[in-house]
Design a protein around this motif. Sequence first.
Motif, short mmCIF file in Angstrom:
data_model
loop_
_atom_site.label_atom_id
_atom_site.label_comp_id
_atom_site.label_asym_id
_atom_site.label_seq_id
_atom_site.Cartn_x
_atom_site.Cartn_y
_atom_site.Cartn_z
N MET A 1 8.04 33.89 -70.79
CA MET A 1 7.76 34.77 -69.64
C MET A 1 8.68 35.99 -69.71
O MET A 1 9.88 35.86 -69.89
N LYS A 2 8.08 37.17 -69.57
CA LYS A 2 8.86 38.40 -69.55
C LYS A 2 8.58 39.15 -68.26
O LYS A 2 7.43 39.46 -67.95
N LEU A 3 9.65 39.44 -67.53
CA LEU A 3 9.52 40.15 -66.27
C LEU A 3 9.94 41.60 -66.46
O LEU A 3 10.78 41.91 -67.30
N ASP A 4 9.38 42.49 -65.65
CA ASP A 4 9.82 43.87 -65.70
C ASP A 4 11.01 44.07 -64.77
O ASP A 4 11.43 43.16 -64.05
N SER A 5 11.55 45.28 -64.77
CA SER A 5 12.77 45.56 -64.00
C SER A 5 12.58 45.31 -62.51
O SER A 5 13.47 44.76 -61.84
N ALA A 6 11.42 45.69 -61.98
CA ALA A 6 11.17 45.52 -60.55
C ALA A 6 11.16 44.05 -60.16
O ALA A 6 11.71 43.66 -59.11
N GLN A 7 10.56 43.21 -60.99
CA GLN A 7 10.50 41.78 -60.69
C GLN A 7 11.89 41.13 -60.76
O GLN A 7 12.24 40.30 -59.92
N LEU B 1 13.75 25.53 -71.61
CA LEU B 1 14.07 25.76 -70.21
C LEU B 1 13.99 27.23 -69.81
O LEU B 1 13.92 27.55 -68.62
N ASN B 2 13.99 28.12 -70.79
CA ASN B 2 14.09 29.54 -70.47
C ASN B 2 13.02 30.06 -69.52
O ASN B 2 13.35 30.79 -68.57
N PRO B 3 11.74 29.72 -69.68
CA PRO B 3 10.73 30.24 -68.74
C PRO B 3 11.01 29.86 -67.29
O PRO B 3 10.80 30.67 -66.38
N LEU B 4 11.51 28.65 -67.07
CA LEU B 4 11.83 28.21 -65.72
C LEU B 4 12.99 29.01 -65.15
O LEU B 4 12.94 29.47 -63.99
N VAL B 5 14.04 29.22 -65.95
CA VAL B 5 15.21 29.97 -65.49
C VAL B 5 14.83 31.42 -65.20
O VAL B 5 15.25 31.99 -64.18
N VAL B 6 14.02 32.00 -66.05
CA VAL B 6 13.58 33.39 -65.84
C VAL B 6 12.78 33.51 -64.54
O VAL B 6 12.98 34.44 -63.74
N SER B 7 11.89 32.56 -64.31
CA SER B 7 11.05 32.63 -63.11
C SER B 7 11.86 32.48 -61.84
O SER B 7 11.55 33.09 -60.81
N LEU B 8 12.93 31.69 -61.89
CA LEU B 8 13.75 31.45 -60.70
C LEU B 8 14.80 32.54 -60.47
O LEU B 8 15.01 32.99 -59.35
N ALA B 9 15.46 32.95 -61.56
CA ALA B 9 16.62 33.84 -61.41
C ALA B 9 16.49 35.16 -62.14
O ALA B 9 17.32 36.06 -61.94
N GLY B 10 15.50 35.29 -63.01
CA GLY B 10 15.35 36.55 -63.75
C GLY B 10 16.27 36.68 -64.94
O GLY B 10 16.36 37.75 -65.54
N ALA B 11 16.98 35.60 -65.31
CA ALA B 11 17.93 35.64 -66.42
C ALA B 11 17.42 34.80 -67.59
O ALA B 11 16.90 33.71 -67.40
N ASN B 12 17.56 35.33 -68.79
CA ASN B 12 17.20 34.61 -70.00
C ASN B 12 18.42 33.87 -70.54
O ASN B 12 19.52 34.44 -70.61
N ILE B 13 18.23 32.63 -70.96
CA ILE B 13 19.35 31.87 -71.51
C ILE B 13 19.25 31.72 -73.02
O ILE B 13 20.03 30.97 -73.63
N ASN B 14 18.33 32.44 -73.64
CA ASN B 14 18.12 32.27 -75.08
C ASN B 14 18.19 33.60 -75.84
O ASN B 14 17.58 33.75 -76.90
N ARG B 15 18.94 34.55 -75.34
CA ARG B 15 19.07 35.84 -76.02
C ARG B 15 20.11 35.76 -77.16
O ARG B 15 21.09 35.04 -77.06
#
Length: 205
Positions: free
Chosen positions: A1-7, A160-174
């Motif tokens: 999942m990739k979110l834009d800046s506004a999201q 787990l990354n898609p879940l973390v991104v959806s909840l907090a907007g942060a990627n844990i796999n960069r």
Amino acid sequence: MKLDSAQIQQRYDRLAPYFDCLEAMMEGLFFKSWRTKLWESVEGQHILEVGVGTGKNFDYYPAGARITAIDFSPKMLEQARNKKNRKHSNVDLELMDVQSLHYASNSFDTVVGSFVFCSVPSPMKGLKELHRVCKPGGRVLLLEHVISSRPVLAGIMNLLNPLVVSLAGANINRNTVKNVQACGFRKVRVDERSSDIIKLIEAVK
């Protein structure tokens, strides 16, 4: 999942009032010592902090330096302004996206960021902006959590990354170290005190 800046901004706006409480345990156990290591390496008279958040780095700012700090979340910046007033911190706070900095090239002696590029939609774009505004011979210092070099743990982080991104907007796999290395810096070094998933990165322009 990739979110834009506004999201991503909306997620941080939502979390802002509770952000310090949510991270209090991790801050006390781990992050405070890493922040000390980060800021003990800062040099120069004109410093830029990107992703200031709620102002967790205020206590580590070097005395006598001119410090500008930015964040793209109005609500996080509101928390930082409240903390600035309580602590009487000497810092200029600006609402700004690290992917499009409104500063002239070669403006800052040191650019600092802590746990920022996990949340930047286009990290390479943001890192190139840091390179641009840093003075020749100056340094970009980043404290970042990255994907593990251990295959099993890396697999879990990717899962787990898609879940973390959806909840907090942060990627844990960069892989922020490789991203920094690809942005034109003259020298990139990872501090030997770094762990498997927390890296202290120094990039010299």
